[in-house]
Design an enzyme around this catalytic site. Structure first.
Site, PDB file in Angstrom:
ATOM      1  N   GLU A 177       0.823  -1.227   0.000  1.00 41.75           N
ATOM      2  CA  GLU A 177       0.000   0.000   0.000  1.00 41.75           C
ATOM      3  C   GLU A 177       0.856   1.276   0.000  1.00 41.75           C
ATOM      4  O   GLU A 177       0.624   2.196   0.789  1.00 41.75           O
ATOM      5  CB  GLU A 177      -0.956  -0.002   1.193  1.00 41.75           C
ATOM      6  CG  GLU A 177      -2.002  -1.083   1.106  1.00 41.75           C
ATOM      7  CD  GLU A 177      -3.038  -1.032   2.232  1.00 41.75           C
ATOM      8  OE1 GLU A 177      -2.900  -0.182   3.146  1.00 41.75           O
ATOM      9  OE2 GLU A 177      -3.993  -1.827   2.195  1.00 41.75           O
ATOM     10  N   GLU A 296      -5.644  -8.443  -0.090  1.00 44.37           N
ATOM     11  CA  GLU A 296      -6.374  -8.040   1.116  1.00 44.37           C
ATOM     12  C   GLU A 296      -7.832  -7.843   0.732  1.00 44.37           C
ATOM     13  O   GLU A 296      -8.131  -7.046  -0.156  1.00 44.37           O
ATOM     14  CB  GLU A 296      -5.820  -6.749   1.734  1.00 44.37           C
ATOM     15  CG  GLU A 296      -4.491  -6.902   2.442  1.00 44.37           C
ATOM     16  CD  GLU A 296      -4.107  -5.657   3.228  1.00 44.37           C
ATOM     17  OE1 GLU A 296      -5.017  -4.960   3.743  1.00 44.37           O
ATOM     18  OE2 GLU A 296      -2.900  -5.390   3.328  1.00 44.37           O
TER      19      GLU A 296
END
Length: 509
Positions: A177, A296
Site C-alpha cells: 500500500e 487483502e
C-alpha cells in the site's frame, strides 16, 4: 409453490470455461497486528500450545480451512520492519516500537518460526519486503537468507540459526500500500515504480524462479486510482507477475440491501485494474499477461471505534477484532463468488486476516478458539471451489440499491472438478424477505446426481457466533431435487448455498 414466487434460472455447461481456479485464491493473511500473532496463533503457556508456543486448537481450525498460501508479515507493519530483528536467538532479539499500529513488537515470532508454523498448517507463504523505510539491500538479503542453499553470508546465517534447508519461498510482495498516506515511507507512483523495479530486478538475479507482486492502489476509492496502476506498472511490468488489489466493505449505515450489493463495486475494481494492465501490455508490446493478486479483502467496520480507545505501546492488544454477523458471511460468500467468476485474471486472494484481526477464527486468552460466521463460506469455497471455473448463464430478478442498480438477487459461480467428477454451484440469494426458486439446467453433466445442498441461513441478519454460542452454522437443505438434467431448489431468503453434484449413488439427475 405460489405463482408469484421469485424465480431464477441458471445454465451450467462444461464448455463455458473461464479458467482453471488457482487454489491460492483461498489464501489468507497474518500480520504482526493486534492479536493475530501474539495471543492468536502463538500463545506460550496455553493448554493447547506446542513446545514452540503455537496453539494447536488454532492450528486445527486453520487446517480445516485448507489455506494454500498466507501473506506475511504485513500489511502496514512491513513498511518499517527490520526482518533481521526476527531471526536468531530469542534472547538477543530487540523489542521495537511498531509505528504502523503503535504497539511494541517483541520479535518472539519471526521468519523461521512463521515458516515452521505455516508448514505445520499446510500453507505456503507469500513474503512481503519492506519498501517503506528500506529497499533493495534488505530485500535481496532476506531472499538470500530464505532461499539460497548456503556458502554465502546470509544463507549460512540461516543455517547457523538452525534452518539447514532453504525455505524456497516462491511468492514475494514488493512492499505494501505504498500510495497510502498512513504508510511509513509513502511513495509517489514514480518513486515506488522505480524502487520496486530495481528491487525486483535484484531479487530475480538471486532466484529467477520467484514470483513478484507489484503494489496496486490501496483501494478503488483512492484518488489516484487507477493512475497509480498505470504509472507503477509502466516501471514494474517486466519484472512483476501480479499487481495487488485491496478492498474492504462495511455497513455503517445499516443498509443491508446496499451492503450485499457491494460486490458490484468489486467487479468494477477487478475489470478496471485488468483493463489498466492490458493497456500497459499493449503500450510495451509485451506478450506477458499481468495477473491480479487480491491480497487483502474482507468485511471491516465493526471494530474501528473500539480501536480508537486503545492505549499505545503494548504487546498484542485487541485491535481490529470485528465480531462478524450473518450478513457479513453473505457478503464474504459473494466476494468469493466474484473471484471465481474472474479466475482468468485473479490468481491469488488473501482473506485479511486469519486469526482475531478481522478474521474467521477468534481466540480467548488461555481459553477457546472458535469460528466466526464468515468461517463457513470461506471453508466451503476452499473445499469445493477447486477445479475449472465455468461461466453460469443466469436469468435472475434484480433490484436497485442506494449505490447500485440492476443488482441480481442471485449471485452465483460454478466450479467443475474433472478429477473428482463433481460440479459445485455456489449461490447467494440477496433478497432479504423472499426465497428464490432456482432451476439449474445441468444437462451437460449427464449422469450426475445430487450429493448435498449446504445452506447457511439465519432469520436474524445480525446474529453472531461466540465461543459458547454458535448461532450461525451450516445445515443440510431439504427439498432440493435433481431430475432429468435439472436441479430444482428453493434458496432461502438471505442465504449462502453450496449445491454439489457428482457421480455418486445419490438421487439420479
Amino acid at each position: 409453490m405460489a405463482s408469484d414466487t421469485l424465480k431464477a434460472t441458471l445454465v451450467a455447461d462444461k464448455s463455458f470455461v473461464i479458467a482453471e481456479v488457482d487454489k491460492r485464491i483461498y489464501g489468507s493473511f497474518i500480520e504482526h497486528l493486534g492479536r493475530a500473532v501474539y495471543g492468536g496463533i502463538y500463545e506460550p503457556g496455553h493448554p493447547e500450545a506446542n513446545a514452540a508456543g503455537f496453539r494447536g486448537d488454532v492450528q486445527a481450525l486453520v487446517q480445516a480451512l485448507n489455506v494454500p498460501i498466507i501473506r506475511y508479515p504485513g500489511g502496514n507493519f512491513v513498511s518499517a520492519y527490520n526482518w533481521e530483528d526476527g531471526v536468531g536467538p530469542l534472547e538477543l532479539r530487540p523489542k521495537r516500537l511498531e509505528l504502523a499500529w503503535r504497539t511494541v513488537e517483541p520479535n518472539e515470532v519471526g521468519t523461521n518460526e512463521f515458516m515452521d508454523w505455516a508448514k505445520e498448517v499446510g500453507s505456503e507463504v507469500m513474503m512481503a519486503v519492506n519498501l517503506g523505510t528500506r529497499g533493495v539491500d534488505a530485500a535481496r538479503n532476506l531472499l538470500e537468507y530464505c532461499n539460497h542453499p548456503g556458502v554465502t553470508y546470509w544463507s549460512d546465517l540461516r543455517r547457523k540459526h538452525g534452518v539447514e534447508q532453504p525455505h524456497r519461498i516462491k511468492t514475494w510482495c514488493l512492499g505494501n500500500e505504498m500510495d497510502g498516506p498512513w504508510q511509513i515511507g509513502q511513495k509517489t507512483a514514480v518513486e515506488y515504480g522505480r524502487l520496486a523495479y530495481e528491487t525486483g530486478k535484484a531479487m530475480r538475479l538471486i532466484d529467477p524462479e520467484i514470483e513478484l507482486v507489484s503494489c496496486g492502489s490501496s483501494s478503488s476509492a483512492m484518488p489516484t486510482f487507477p493512475e497509480w496502476e498505470a504509472v507503477t506498472l509502466d516501471h514494474t511490468y517486466d519484472v512483476a507477475d501480479y499487481v495487488s488489489l485491496h478492498q474492504y466493505y462495511g455497513n455503517r449505515d445499516n443498509d443491508s440491501a446496499n451492503f450485499l450489493a457491494r460486490t458490484m463495486d468489486m467487479e468494477h475494481f477487478i475489470k478496471t485494474v485488468t483493463s489498466t494492465c492490458d493497456y500497459i501490455k499493449a503500450k510495451k508490446r509485451s506478450k506477458k499477461t499481468m495477473y491480479l493478486s487480491f491480497d487483502e479483502w474482507n468485511v471491516w467496520y465493526h471494530s474501528n471505534d473500539a480501536d480508537s480507545r486503545l492505549e499505545p505501546w503494548s504487546v498484542g492488544p485487541p485491535q481490529l477484532e470485528d465480531h462478524y454477523n450473518f450478513e457479513d458471511a453473505l457478503l464474504v460468500g459473494s466476494m468469493l463468488i466474484t473471484f471465481l467468476r474472474h479466475a482468468d485474471r485473479v490468481k491469488i486472494a488473501c482473506l485479511a486476516q486469519l486469526v482475531n484481526v478481522i478474521a474467521p477464527i477468534m481466540t480467548e486468552a488461555g481459553g477457546a478458539a472458535w469460528k466466526q460466521t464468515i468461517f463457513y463460506p470461506y471453508q466451503h469455497a476452499s473445499a469445493y471451489g477447486r477445479g475449472i471455473s465455468l461461466q453460469p448463464i443466469v436469468n435472475s430478478p434484480k433490484y436497485d440499491a442506494q449505490d447500485y442498480t440492476d443488482v441480481p438477487y442471485l449471485d452465483s459461480a460454478l466450479v467443475y472438478n474433472e478429477e473428482s467428477e463433481e460440479l459445485t454451484i455456489f449461490a447467494v440469494n440477496r433478497h432479504l424477505e423472499e426465497g428464490l426458486q432456482l432451476t439449474c439446467d445441468v444437462r451437460g453433466f449427464e449422469g450426475y446426481r445430487l450429493i448435498e445442498h449446504i445452506v447457511l441461513h439465519h432469520e436474524d441478519l445480525k446474529a453472531i457466533n461466540t465461543a459458547r454460542d454458535e448461532q450461525v452454522k451450516p445445515r443440510q437443505a431439504s427439498g432440493t431435487v435433481c431430475k432429468d438434467g435439472f436441479v430444482e431448489t428453493l434458496l432461502s431468503k438471505a442465504s449462502w448455498n453450496v449445491i454439489r453434484l457428482g457421480r455418486t449413488n445419490s438421487s439420479n439427475c
